[in-house]
Design an enzyme around this catalytic site. Structure first.
Site, PDB file in Angstrom:
ATOM      1  N   CYS A 113     -10.501 -18.430   3.928  1.00  0.00           N
ATOM      2  CA  CYS A 113     -10.185 -17.444   2.882  1.00  0.00           C
ATOM      3  C   CYS A 113     -11.402 -16.617   2.468  1.00  0.00           C
ATOM      4  O   CYS A 113     -11.261 -15.530   1.916  1.00  0.00           O
ATOM      5  CB  CYS A 113      -9.583 -18.137   1.660  1.00  0.00           C
ATOM      6  SG  CYS A 113      -7.987 -18.895   2.017  1.00  0.00           S
ATOM      7  N   HIS A 251     -10.349 -12.888  -4.386  1.00  0.00           N
ATOM      8  CA  HIS A 251      -9.401 -13.487  -3.444  1.00  0.00           C
ATOM      9  C   HIS A 251      -8.137 -13.835  -4.228  1.00  0.00           C
ATOM     10  O   HIS A 251      -8.210 -14.372  -5.326  1.00  0.00           O
ATOM     11  CB  HIS A 251     -10.032 -14.738  -2.836  1.00  0.00           C
ATOM     12  CG  HIS A 251      -9.081 -15.532  -1.990  1.00  0.00           C
ATOM     13  ND1 HIS A 251      -8.256 -14.946  -1.075  1.00  0.00           N
ATOM     14  CD2 HIS A 251      -8.829 -16.866  -1.950  1.00  0.00           C
ATOM     15  CE1 HIS A 251      -7.534 -15.889  -0.486  1.00  0.00           C
ATOM     16  NE2 HIS A 251      -7.854 -17.060  -0.998  1.00  0.00           N
ATOM     17  N   ASN A 281      -1.045 -15.707  -1.096  1.00  0.00           N
ATOM     18  CA  ASN A 281      -2.394 -15.901  -0.562  1.00  0.00           C
ATOM     19  C   ASN A 281      -2.387 -15.533   0.924  1.00  0.00           C
ATOM     20  O   ASN A 281      -1.789 -16.231   1.735  1.00  0.00           O
ATOM     21  CB  ASN A 281      -2.790 -17.369  -0.760  1.00  0.00           C
ATOM     22  CG  ASN A 281      -4.202 -17.674  -0.288  1.00  0.00           C
ATOM     23  OD1 ASN A 281      -4.829 -16.869   0.387  1.00  0.00           O
ATOM     24  ND2 ASN A 281      -4.692 -18.845  -0.642  1.00  0.00           N
TER      25      ASN A 281
HETATM   26  O1  UT7 Z   1      -7.112 -19.781  -0.548  1.00  0.00           O
HETATM   27  C1  UT7 Z   1      -7.827 -20.967  -0.441  1.00  0.00           C
HETATM   28  C2  UT7 Z   1      -8.045 -21.520  -1.766  1.00  0.00           C
HETATM   29  N1  UT7 Z   1      -6.853 -22.179  -2.226  1.00  0.00           N
HETATM   30  C3  UT7 Z   1      -6.592 -22.176  -3.481  1.00  0.00           C
HETATM   31  O2  UT7 Z   1      -7.299 -21.577  -4.216  1.00  0.00           O
HETATM   32  C4  UT7 Z   1      -5.449 -23.011  -3.978  1.00  0.00           C
HETATM   33  C5  UT7 Z   1      -5.937 -23.794  -5.151  1.00  0.00           C
HETATM   34  N2  UT7 Z   1      -4.939 -24.617  -5.755  1.00  0.00           N
HETATM   35  C6  UT7 Z   1      -3.861 -24.141  -6.425  1.00  0.00           C
HETATM   36  O3  UT7 Z   1      -3.604 -22.952  -6.464  1.00  0.00           O
HETATM   37  C7  UT7 Z   1      -3.033 -25.130  -7.204  1.00  0.00           C
HETATM   38  O4  UT7 Z   1      -3.686 -26.367  -7.199  1.00  0.00           O
HETATM   39  C8  UT7 Z   1      -1.609 -25.304  -6.652  1.00  0.00           C
HETATM   40  C9  UT7 Z   1      -0.792 -24.073  -6.948  1.00  0.00           C
HETATM   41  C10 UT7 Z   1      -1.652 -25.588  -5.185  1.00  0.00           C
HETATM   42  C11 UT7 Z   1      -0.928 -26.493  -7.372  1.00  0.00           C
HETATM   43  O5  UT7 Z   1      -0.965 -26.311  -8.765  1.00  0.00           O
HETATM   44  P1  UT7 Z   1      -1.497 -27.468  -9.707  1.00  0.00           P
HETATM   45  O6  UT7 Z   1      -1.323 -26.991 -11.072  1.00  0.00           O
HETATM   46  O7  UT7 Z   1      -2.879 -27.813  -9.272  1.00  0.00           O
HETATM   47  O8  UT7 Z   1      -0.486 -28.626  -9.413  1.00  0.00           O
HETATM   48  P2  UT7 Z   1      -0.755 -30.080  -8.793  1.00  0.00           P
HETATM   49  O9  UT7 Z   1      -1.135 -29.974  -7.367  1.00  0.00           O
HETATM   50  O10 UT7 Z   1      -1.664 -30.851  -9.704  1.00  0.00           O
HETATM   51  O11 UT7 Z   1       0.693 -30.663  -8.895  1.00  0.00           O
HETATM   52  C12 UT7 Z   1       1.388 -30.797 -10.127  1.00  0.00           C
HETATM   53  C13 UT7 Z   1       2.816 -31.213  -9.829  1.00  0.00           C
HETATM   54  C14 UT7 Z   1       2.897 -32.352  -8.832  1.00  0.00           C
HETATM   55  O12 UT7 Z   1       3.952 -33.196  -9.234  1.00  0.00           O
HETATM   56  P3  UT7 Z   1       3.635 -34.595  -9.946  1.00  0.00           P
HETATM   57  O13 UT7 Z   1       2.807 -35.349  -8.953  1.00  0.00           O
HETATM   58  O14 UT7 Z   1       2.902 -34.236 -11.188  1.00  0.00           O
HETATM   59  O15 UT7 Z   1       5.006 -35.148 -10.161  1.00  0.00           O
HETATM   60  C15 UT7 Z   1       3.288 -31.666  -7.559  1.00  0.00           C
HETATM   61  O16 UT7 Z   1       3.987 -32.496  -6.679  1.00  0.00           O
HETATM   62  O17 UT7 Z   1       3.527 -30.119  -9.247  1.00  0.00           O
HETATM   63  C16 UT7 Z   1       4.186 -30.568  -8.065  1.00  0.00           C
HETATM   64  N3  UT7 Z   1       4.334 -29.448  -7.132  1.00  0.00           N
HETATM   65  C17 UT7 Z   1       5.400 -28.634  -7.148  1.00  0.00           C
HETATM   66  N4  UT7 Z   1       6.506 -28.595  -7.908  1.00  0.00           N
HETATM   67  C18 UT7 Z   1       7.396 -27.632  -7.667  1.00  0.00           C
HETATM   68  C19 UT7 Z   1       3.484 -29.044  -6.168  1.00  0.00           C
HETATM   69  N5  UT7 Z   1       3.997 -27.977  -5.527  1.00  0.00           N
HETATM   70  C20 UT7 Z   1       5.180 -27.702  -6.110  1.00  0.00           C
HETATM   71  C21 UT7 Z   1       6.173 -26.730  -5.907  1.00  0.00           C
HETATM   72  N6  UT7 Z   1       7.249 -26.714  -6.705  1.00  0.00           N
HETATM   73  N7  UT7 Z   1       6.059 -25.776  -4.948  1.00  0.00           N
END
Ligand code: UT7
EC number: 2.3.1.180
Length: 324
Positions: A113, A251, A281
């Site tokens: 990225c 980004h 992204n």
């Molecule tokens: O381009 C390269 C760089 N990449 C990035 O910058 C990405 C960086 N990360 C992110 O943007 C975020 O971490 C995400 C969008 C990927 C995830 O958001 P988050 O607020 O960090 O959520 P999390 O991973 O801590 O997950 C929270 C909950 C989890 O459920 P539990 O374990 O709390 O029950 C996940 O399983 O959200 C759940 N979850 C979803 N729920 C509904 C993860 N993906 C989804 C989804 N829909 N698509």
């Protein structure tokens, strides 16, 4: 002082637009969750048979048109990509052929990225060293090809697209931060974070292309900390105070990361270019896409000071400061 100035920008987005709701009957997810946690509303996916080089060629042509230049005016093509058509040759040589360019040189650069920022720094160094007068810097990706469609934590985040910038050598009048063009760059990587964001396949391991794997919340934390840090370092190198920044072109991975970075840089969101809602992204394509979209809208005025920054797999991250 010789500087690399932006002579033109262009982009291409595949025709197919996929709204968040498309995922709802395939995965345990919702439009509401995706919007609230990422700011993404839709993304473009390449058509079957449409390759990264096809996207790159269309973006490059648009940038050349905008610059009023022909392919023969270009000395070098750099394509930042992690989703090449083939293992080799490079996407850049395919773009070169697609443009009908039979001189100069072309190569790919892979910093995931952060690839476009790394490519921009590369092109800037080549121009200032006299290796090239005009360089096409392209970010082109088809991340839809490396998605695990059963992993809701990744497949809702990414999209396909390409953006291109024509950089041209110019004599900076003042030789100071008042000059137009790229004023400073800052590149970083730390391979100990490999497992936070990677693809589980490759030529020398599985012999397959593999699928993207990410520990999103850990990448998120690194992003918030490292993006503002690198931007401040590049501004320091350029001798520019953060309050002099007119535009942050980040980004486009996650609106919450963008907001946190802007806050750390004390920049109001009116100064931030946002395309994440419509593009998702697009990895190395996200910054040149955002630059081209904002440029086409006439948002940048000559003399405006821009900061671009990105982080991704590696981890690799960096930034550049440039005057429009
Ligand atoms: O381009 C390269 C760089 N990449 C990035 O910058 C990405 C960086 N990360 C992110 O943007 C975020 O971490 C995400 C969008 C990927 C995830 O958001 P988050 O607020 O960090 O959520 P999390 O991973 O801590 O997950 C929270 C909950 C989890 O459920 P539990 O374990 O709390 O029950 C996940 O399983 O959200 C759940 N979850 C979803 N729920 C509904 C993860 N993906 C989804 C989804 N829909 N698509």
């Amino acid at each position: 002082m010789r500087r690399a100035i932006v002579r033109g920008t262009g982009h291409y987005l595949p025709e197919r637009v996929v709204e968040n709701s498309w995922f709802e009957d395939k995965l345990d997810t919702s439009d509401e969750w995706i919007r609230a946690r990422t700011g993404i509303e839709r993304r473009h996916f390449a058509a079957e048979g449409q390759r990264t080089s096809d996207l790159g060629i269309l973006a490059a042509r648009a940038a050349l048109d905008k610059a009023g230049l022909a392919a023969r005016d270009i000395d070098a093509v750099i394509v930042a990509t992690s989703t090449p058509d083939l293992t080799f040759p490079s996407v850049a040589t395919m773009v070169q052929a697609g443009l009908g360019m039979t001189r100069g040189f072309a190569y790919d650069l892979q910093a995931v990225c952060a690839g476009f920022v790394f490519a921009l720094a590369n092109a800037d160094a080549m121009i200032r060293a006299g290796l090239a007068e005009r360089v096409l810097v392209i970010g082109a990706e088809t991340f839809s090809r490396i998605m695990d469609w059963t992993d809701r934590g990744t497949c809702v985040l990414f999209g396909d697209g390409a953006g291109a910038v024509v950089l041209e050598a110019a004599e900076g009048a003042a030789g100071t931060s008042q000059d137009r063009g790229i004023l400073a760059t800052d590149l970083n990587s730390d391979g100990q974070y490999r497992d936070l964001l990677y693809v589980d396949g490759g030529v020398a391991s599985t012999g397959t292309a593999g699928y993207l794997r990410m520990q999103g919340n850990l990448v998120f934390r690194h992003a918030v900390e490292k993006l503002a840090d690198t931007a401040h370092r590049a501004l320091d190198k350029a001798g520019i105070a953060p309050e002099q920044v007119d535009w942050l072109v980040p980004h486009q991975a996650n609106l919450r990361i963008i907001e946190a970075t802007a806050k750390r840089m004390h920049l109001p969101m009116q100064k931030v270019v946002l395309t994440v809602a419509d593009h998702g992204n697009t990895s190395a394509a996200s910054i040149p896409l955002a630059l081209s979209v904002a440029d086409a809208q006439g948002r940048f005025k000559p003399g405006d000071l821009l900061v671009v920054e990105a982080i991704g797999g590696g981890l690799a991250w960096g930034s550049a400061v440039l005057r429009w």
